[in-house]
Scaffold this active site. Structure first.
Site, PDB file in Angstrom:
ATOM      1  N   PHE A  61       0.838  -1.194   0.000  1.00 39.98           N
ATOM      2  CA  PHE A  61       0.000   0.000   0.000  1.00 39.98           C
ATOM      3  C   PHE A  61       0.880   1.254   0.000  1.00 39.98           C
ATOM      4  O   PHE A  61       0.631   2.205   0.732  1.00 39.98           O
ATOM      5  CB  PHE A  61      -0.940  -0.001   1.208  1.00 39.98           C
ATOM      6  CG  PHE A  61      -1.983  -1.079   1.158  1.00 39.98           C
ATOM      7  CD1 PHE A  61      -3.199  -0.843   0.536  1.00 39.98           C
ATOM      8  CD2 PHE A  61      -1.747  -2.328   1.709  1.00 39.98           C
ATOM      9  CE1 PHE A  61      -4.175  -1.836   0.476  1.00 39.98           C
ATOM     10  CE2 PHE A  61      -2.708  -3.322   1.664  1.00 39.98           C
ATOM     11  CZ  PHE A  61      -3.925  -3.078   1.038  1.00 39.98           C
ATOM     12  N   TYR A 166      -9.229  16.497  -3.500  1.00 39.85           N
ATOM     13  CA  TYR A 166      -8.552  17.640  -4.099  1.00 39.85           C
ATOM     14  C   TYR A 166      -8.929  17.704  -5.574  1.00 39.85           C
ATOM     15  O   TYR A 166      -8.582  16.803  -6.343  1.00 39.85           O
ATOM     16  CB  TYR A 166      -7.039  17.519  -3.932  1.00 39.85           C
ATOM     17  CG  TYR A 166      -6.590  17.621  -2.494  1.00 39.85           C
ATOM     18  CD1 TYR A 166      -6.355  18.865  -1.921  1.00 39.85           C
ATOM     19  CD2 TYR A 166      -6.423  16.487  -1.702  1.00 39.85           C
ATOM     20  CE1 TYR A 166      -5.958  18.972  -0.591  1.00 39.85           C
ATOM     21  CE2 TYR A 166      -6.032  16.580  -0.376  1.00 39.85           C
ATOM     22  CZ  TYR A 166      -5.798  17.829   0.170  1.00 39.85           C
ATOM     23  OH  TYR A 166      -5.421  17.933   1.493  1.00 39.85           O
ATOM     24  N   GLY A 168      -8.954  18.711  -9.520  1.00 37.08           N
ATOM     25  CA  GLY A 168      -7.866  18.956 -10.458  1.00 37.08           C
ATOM     26  C   GLY A 168      -8.186  18.394 -11.819  1.00 37.08           C
ATOM     27  O   GLY A 168      -9.332  18.413 -12.269  1.00 37.08           O
ATOM     28  N   CYS A 175      -1.283   3.082 -10.873  1.00 38.50           N
ATOM     29  CA  CYS A 175      -2.197   2.255 -10.067  1.00 38.50           C
ATOM     30  C   CYS A 175      -3.669   2.450 -10.436  1.00 38.50           C
ATOM     31  O   CYS A 175      -4.294   1.550 -10.995  1.00 38.50           O
ATOM     32  CB  CYS A 175      -1.983   2.552  -8.581  1.00 38.50           C
ATOM     33  SG  CYS A 175      -0.355   2.048  -7.973  1.00 38.50           S
ATOM     34  N   ARG A 247       3.121   8.197 -16.405  1.00 44.81           N
ATOM     35  CA  ARG A 247       2.096   7.267 -16.883  1.00 44.81           C
ATOM     36  C   ARG A 247       0.697   7.820 -16.602  1.00 44.81           C
ATOM     37  O   ARG A 247       0.380   8.189 -15.480  1.00 44.81           O
ATOM     38  CB  ARG A 247       2.273   5.896 -16.217  1.00 44.81           C
ATOM     39  CG  ARG A 247       3.466   5.122 -16.762  1.00 44.81           C
ATOM     40  CD  ARG A 247       3.705   3.842 -15.987  1.00 44.81           C
ATOM     41  NE  ARG A 247       4.218   4.101 -14.644  1.00 44.81           N
ATOM     42  CZ  ARG A 247       4.588   3.141 -13.793  1.00 44.81           C
ATOM     43  NH1 ARG A 247       4.473   1.868 -14.148  1.00 44.81           N
ATOM     44  NH2 ARG A 247       5.049   3.454 -12.602  1.00 44.81           N
TER      45      ARG A 247
END
Length: 362
Positions: A61, A166, A168, A175, A247
């Protein structure tokens, strides 16, 4: 879109282990995020190969940019094992993780499919939070609400909190963009619906275009009108700060959209420049993109500045220098780094996500 994650590297490692392990019993821990059922598939394969190997799921994690800290102080440790392997597996993993759990916490044991789903579900939930706040932010803009104030009102509820709320340009990285489609695909394979997860995925794909659409509206009038003869500076190529990972980066999406419309881009990132040069070599060779190693070079002769990554060095820039070098004092901020009122006082046209858009009267 059902995009299963590629597990070829996992299986290559399994093959290597199979070919080199001795006769004594071993435990093979799969740390990678994998489709549900992978651990049991690997166990069956090794059993059929006659190898004395116990396979467990022990998902990591770690957060990019703070992986070492997360390794030393994990907030949870999950081990998926078959119940008939409990004694040996729990003895080994209790001892293995003891030095890292001295401040509290314990290893949570469960079956392999539960461990695999816990990892995928955790990432899917965080991705959903990002998509949710982005959808609310887009609405906030049109009803004269401020998403920062909305976030504060929501996040003060301890059942909700502020993490991953947040707004954006959407999430990227290695992931969420693969884990969410994998979970969607596996749910559909079982004949079930995945409306919530699919909505989160689709919102994110659309969100990556939001800042580009603001640029086009300002300088091109519409996505079909083109941006030929316009040049834009861009700060940030990585999908997040403190990494060189490009990525699924929203910045890369923005570059491709704007250059397809005829614009030229000059970009800077403290760490991701080399990776972006390799990824976008054709745009560089065609003269549509320049990647510089000097932060303020992106502003020289550019018609506006676009901010795509929340690096600390972008938080308190030399606004006077930017205003001198830009053809127009215009900033498109995909990370909401600045206060709209401050930017208005400094004389900038300032476009951010989910807040009042600042257009100066000239």
């Amino acid at each position: 879109e059902n995009r299963f994650m590629n597990t070829d590297q996992v299986w290559r490692v399994v093959e290597t282990v199979k070919d080199h392990v001795g006769e004594n019993q071993k435990i093979l821990a799969i740390k990678s995020t994998v489709p549900i059922g992978t651990t049991r598939e690997v166990q069956k394969y090794l059993d059929n190969s006659g190898k004395n190997i116990i396979v467990v799921s022990n998902p990591e994690f770690l957060v990019e940019g703070r992986a070492v800290e997360d390794t030393k102080r994990p907030d949870r440790v999950i081990v998926g094992r078959e119940i008939y392997h409990s004694d040996i597996v729990e003895k080994v993993f209790d001892e293995l993780y003891l030095p890292f759990l001295r401040r509290g916490g314990r290893v949570s044991y469960m079956n392999p499919s539960s461990a695999e789903l816990a990892k995928l579900a955790a990432n899917a939930y965080l991705a959903m939070r990002i998509s949710f706040i982005n959808e609310v932010a887009n609405f906030a803009e049109v009803v004269n609400a401020d998403i920062d104030e909305v976030r504060s009102g929501m996040g003060s509820d301890r059942r909700i909190g502020m993490h991953y709320l947040y707004p954006g340009q959407g999430y990227g990285g290695s992931c969420f963009p693969k884990d969410l489609p994998t979970l969607i695909a596996q749910i559909k394979m079982e004949g079930l619906d995945s409306w919530v997860l699919e909505g989160a995925y689709e919102r994110n794909e659309a969100q990556k275009k939001v800042l580009s659409e603001k640029v086009v509206k300002k300088f091109g009038g519409g996505l079909g009108d083109g941006l030929t003869n316009f040049k834009f500076g861009l700060w940030g190529l990585a999908f997040k700060a403190d990494t060189d990972d490009i990525r699924e980066s929203p910045a890369i999406t923005a570059i491709k959209i704007l250059t397809d419309l005829g614009a030229k881009i000059v970009a800077y990132d403290p760490s991701a420049g080399d990776n972006a040069r390799r990824e976008l070599r054709s745009l560089i060779d065609n003269g549509k993109l320049e990647i510089t190693d000097r932060q303020y070079d992106v502003a020289i002769g550019s018609d506006a500045l676009i901010i795509s990554t929340e690096w600390d060095r972008f938080r308190s820039p030399d606004f006077d220098l930017l205003k001198r070098e830009l053809n127009w004092p215009v900033i498109f901020d995909g990370r909401n780094l600045y206060n709209p009122e401050t930017m208005e006082a400094k004389g900038f046209d300032y476009y951010s996500i989910g807040r009042r858009q600042i257009t100066q009267k000239r």
